[in-house]
Design an enzyme around this catalytic site. Structure first.
Site, PDB file in Angstrom:
ATOM      1  N   ASP A 204      28.618  45.067  13.404  1.00  0.00           N
ATOM      2  CA  ASP A 204      29.032  43.902  12.615  1.00  0.00           C
ATOM      3  C   ASP A 204      29.726  42.877  13.505  1.00  0.00           C
ATOM      4  O   ASP A 204      29.533  41.669  13.353  1.00  0.00           O
ATOM      5  CB  ASP A 204      29.979  44.319  11.482  1.00  0.00           C
ATOM      6  CG  ASP A 204      29.212  44.642  10.204  1.00  0.00           C
ATOM      7  OD1 ASP A 204      27.972  44.735  10.266  1.00  0.00           O
ATOM      8  OD2 ASP A 204      29.847  44.798   9.145  1.00  0.00           O
TER       9      ASP A 204
ATOM     10  N   TYR B  35      30.918  60.079   8.892  1.00  0.00           N
ATOM     11  CA  TYR B  35      30.555  59.637   7.544  1.00  0.00           C
ATOM     12  C   TYR B  35      29.924  60.762   6.716  1.00  0.00           C
ATOM     13  O   TYR B  35      29.847  60.674   5.500  1.00  0.00           O
ATOM     14  CB  TYR B  35      29.591  58.441   7.595  1.00  0.00           C
ATOM     15  CG  TYR B  35      30.230  57.152   8.062  1.00  0.00           C
ATOM     16  CD1 TYR B  35      31.573  57.097   8.420  1.00  0.00           C
ATOM     17  CD2 TYR B  35      29.490  55.981   8.152  1.00  0.00           C
ATOM     18  CE1 TYR B  35      32.158  55.926   8.854  1.00  0.00           C
ATOM     19  CE2 TYR B  35      30.074  54.794   8.574  1.00  0.00           C
ATOM     20  CZ  TYR B  35      31.407  54.775   8.934  1.00  0.00           C
ATOM     21  OH  TYR B  35      31.983  53.604   9.360  1.00  0.00           O
TER      22      TYR B  35
ATOM     23  N   ASP C 240      37.318  51.189  22.322  1.00  0.00           N
ATOM     24  CA  ASP C 240      38.274  50.077  22.249  1.00  0.00           C
ATOM     25  C   ASP C 240      37.942  49.018  23.298  1.00  0.00           C
ATOM     26  O   ASP C 240      37.966  47.809  23.029  1.00  0.00           O
ATOM     27  CB  ASP C 240      39.723  50.578  22.384  1.00  0.00           C
ATOM     28  CG  ASP C 240      39.913  51.625  23.463  1.00  0.00           C
ATOM     29  OD1 ASP C 240      38.903  52.191  23.949  1.00  0.00           O
ATOM     30  OD2 ASP C 240      41.065  51.887  23.852  1.00  0.00           O
TER      31      ASP C 240
ATOM     32  N   ASP D 265      28.925  51.235  13.253  1.00  0.00           N
ATOM     33  CA  ASP D 265      29.122  50.429  12.050  1.00  0.00           C
ATOM     34  C   ASP D 265      29.998  49.218  12.397  1.00  0.00           C
ATOM     35  O   ASP D 265      29.679  48.061  12.079  1.00  0.00           O
ATOM     36  CB  ASP D 265      29.818  51.313  10.999  1.00  0.00           C
ATOM     37  CG  ASP D 265      29.885  50.679   9.631  1.00  0.00           C
ATOM     38  OD1 ASP D 265      29.326  49.593   9.452  1.00  0.00           O
ATOM     39  OD2 ASP D 265      30.518  51.271   8.735  1.00  0.00           O
TER      40      ASP D 265
ATOM     41  N   LYS E  99      34.772  57.832  22.678  1.00  0.00           N
ATOM     42  CA  LYS E  99      36.236  57.874  22.809  1.00  0.00           C
ATOM     43  C   LYS E  99      36.547  59.224  23.447  1.00  0.00           C
ATOM     44  O   LYS E  99      37.300  60.045  22.907  1.00  0.00           O
ATOM     45  CB  LYS E  99      36.874  57.710  21.415  1.00  0.00           C
ATOM     46  CG  LYS E  99      38.358  57.483  21.433  1.00  0.00           C
ATOM     47  CD  LYS E  99      38.771  56.112  21.933  1.00  0.00           C
ATOM     48  CE  LYS E  99      40.283  55.999  21.973  1.00  0.00           C
ATOM     49  NZ  LYS E  99      40.764  54.835  22.715  1.00  0.00           N
TER      50      LYS E  99
END
Ligand code: NAD
Length: 362
Positions: free
Chosen positions: A252, A141, A224, A248, A192
């Site tokens: 959620d 980000y 994943d 992020d 990852k």
């Protein structure tokens, strides 16, 4: 010791829910011998209206001087057309970056009394209590270079940089391990590493750091798989630590396991444990001013503040058990209401928590 807390109600329901949390702080001071000094400030759309900026200079000065910050929420329809540089959300982002709040703590707790609120089967989620620790000020980000460029053939190409230095990984890792020491002593680091070199380094640093925390069990999981496991068997996790983008998304997802954003607090901490505490939900302009918003996420944010910034676990436990007690009494705001329960408004819910806290003092 006196703790100075800056209270930033913000916009919309922020004003209503923070008022209830302030009542709770009043009881802590009066009945439990705490010494929390409150100061109020402006942030978000209301700050823009009053001062021309969502994060006025005086608010930043107050925030830097405070030991911690309690925030309601920012945003609302009337500010949506403003230039992006002065939209209410910039107030929040400005606080996070100016105070170097790099460690975002997002608990996902499902009180057994509310197990039916989740879209998952009650036995999968009832009693869920997990903490996602998300790196908040680095990663893709913020990584440079970034942008959209035009290639020689005239096609446009967007690009971002996924970047973490060892020290950034280590400090968020430390945050997660320290939190795990206050909980069930298990950390799952999400990466990852099979595809991204940056997260290969992430995994290496986490593994090295684990040696300093022999009591904490460290595991690793690809992102994943972590997403799958969160909806398959979320109770297997205690603390999950991950980078900005994965965090992020996963936080959620974890919040939605509980089915009720009106119940979930959050914290963003700096390297010294100073934090900004806020409910995960927004300013809910659709219900603002009606006195029906659920104040429990904000009240539980106060409990997090006591636990993580002020090392006051006992009064934090008391707030959490007061919340449990009002749920046991069958009191529900509209967002968590179900048949057979008693629907109450924002202030009634706050008063019930206050009464449950007072009952613990006597
Ligand atoms: P929201 O979280 O404000 O509301 C989503 C839905 O949940 C709405 O139906 C709302 O009524 C309900 N809701 C939220 N909190 C509740 C509570 N405590 N009790 C009962 N119901 C509750 O999200 P949104 O509608 O996408 O955004 C509204 C505004 O909030 C926007 O301006 C957005 O930018 C802002 N926002 C701010 C924050 C923040 O301050 N941290 C976070 C998210 C969104």
């Amino acid at each position: 010791m006196t703790q100075k807390v800056l209270v930033l109600p913000g916009d919309g329901i922020g004003v209503e829910i923070v008022a209830e949390a302030v009542k709770v702080i009043g009881v802590l001071n009066k009945e439990f011998g705490l010494s929390i000094e409150l100061e109020e400030g402006l942030v978000g759309g209301s700050a823009y209206d009053a001062k021309g900026h969502p994060l006025p200079e005086e608010t930043l000065v107050q925030a830097k001087a405070a030991d911690s910050i309690l925030l309601g929420a920012v945003g609302g329809y009337q500010w949506e057309k403003l230039d992006i540089a002065v939209r209410p959300e910039k107030g929040l982002l400005g606080l996070r970056s100016n105070l170097s709040l790099f460690s975002n703590l997002r608990p996902a707790i499902l009180y057994p009394q509310l197990a039916d609120a989740s879209t998952l089967k009650a036995d999968v989620v009832s009693g869920l209590d997990l903490m996602i620790v998300r790196e908040l000020t680095g990663g893709i980000y913020f990584g440079q270079p970034r942008g959209v460029r035009t290639l020689d053939n005239g096609e446009r190409q967007g690009y971002n940089t996924y970047i973490y230095s060892e020290s950034e990984i280590e400090r968020i890792g430390r945050s997660a391990f320290d939190i795990a020491m206050k909980r069930d002593k298990r950390v799952c680091s999400v990466d990852k590493a099979n595809v991204l070199e940056c997260t290969e380094l992430w995994r290496e640093v986490m593994t090295t750091l684990a040696a300093e925390y022999p009591e904490v069990e460290l595991s690793h999981m690809y992102v994943d798989n972590a997403a799958m496991q969160l909806v398959r068997a979320p109770k297997q996790f205690d603390v999950m630590v991950t980078g900005n983008m994965f965090g992020d998304i996963l936080s959620d997802c974890a919040a939605m396991l509980t089915g009720s954003i009106g119940m979930l607090p959050s914290a963003s901490l700096d390297a010294n444990g100073k934090g900004m505490y806020e409910p995960i939900h927004g300013s809910a302009p659709d219900i603002a001013g009606k006195g029906v918003a659920n104040p429990l996420a904000t009240i539980l944010s106060v409990a997090m503040m006591l636990r993580y910034s002020f090392n006051l676990a006992e009064p934090a436990d008391k707030i959490e058990s007061a919340v449990n007690s009002v749920l046991d009494q069958g009191l529900r705001t509209a967002d968590i209401h179900s048949q057979g329960m008693q629907e109450v408004g924002t202030a009634q819910m706050g008063d019930a928590v206050v009464a449950a806290l007072q009952a613990q003092a006597s």
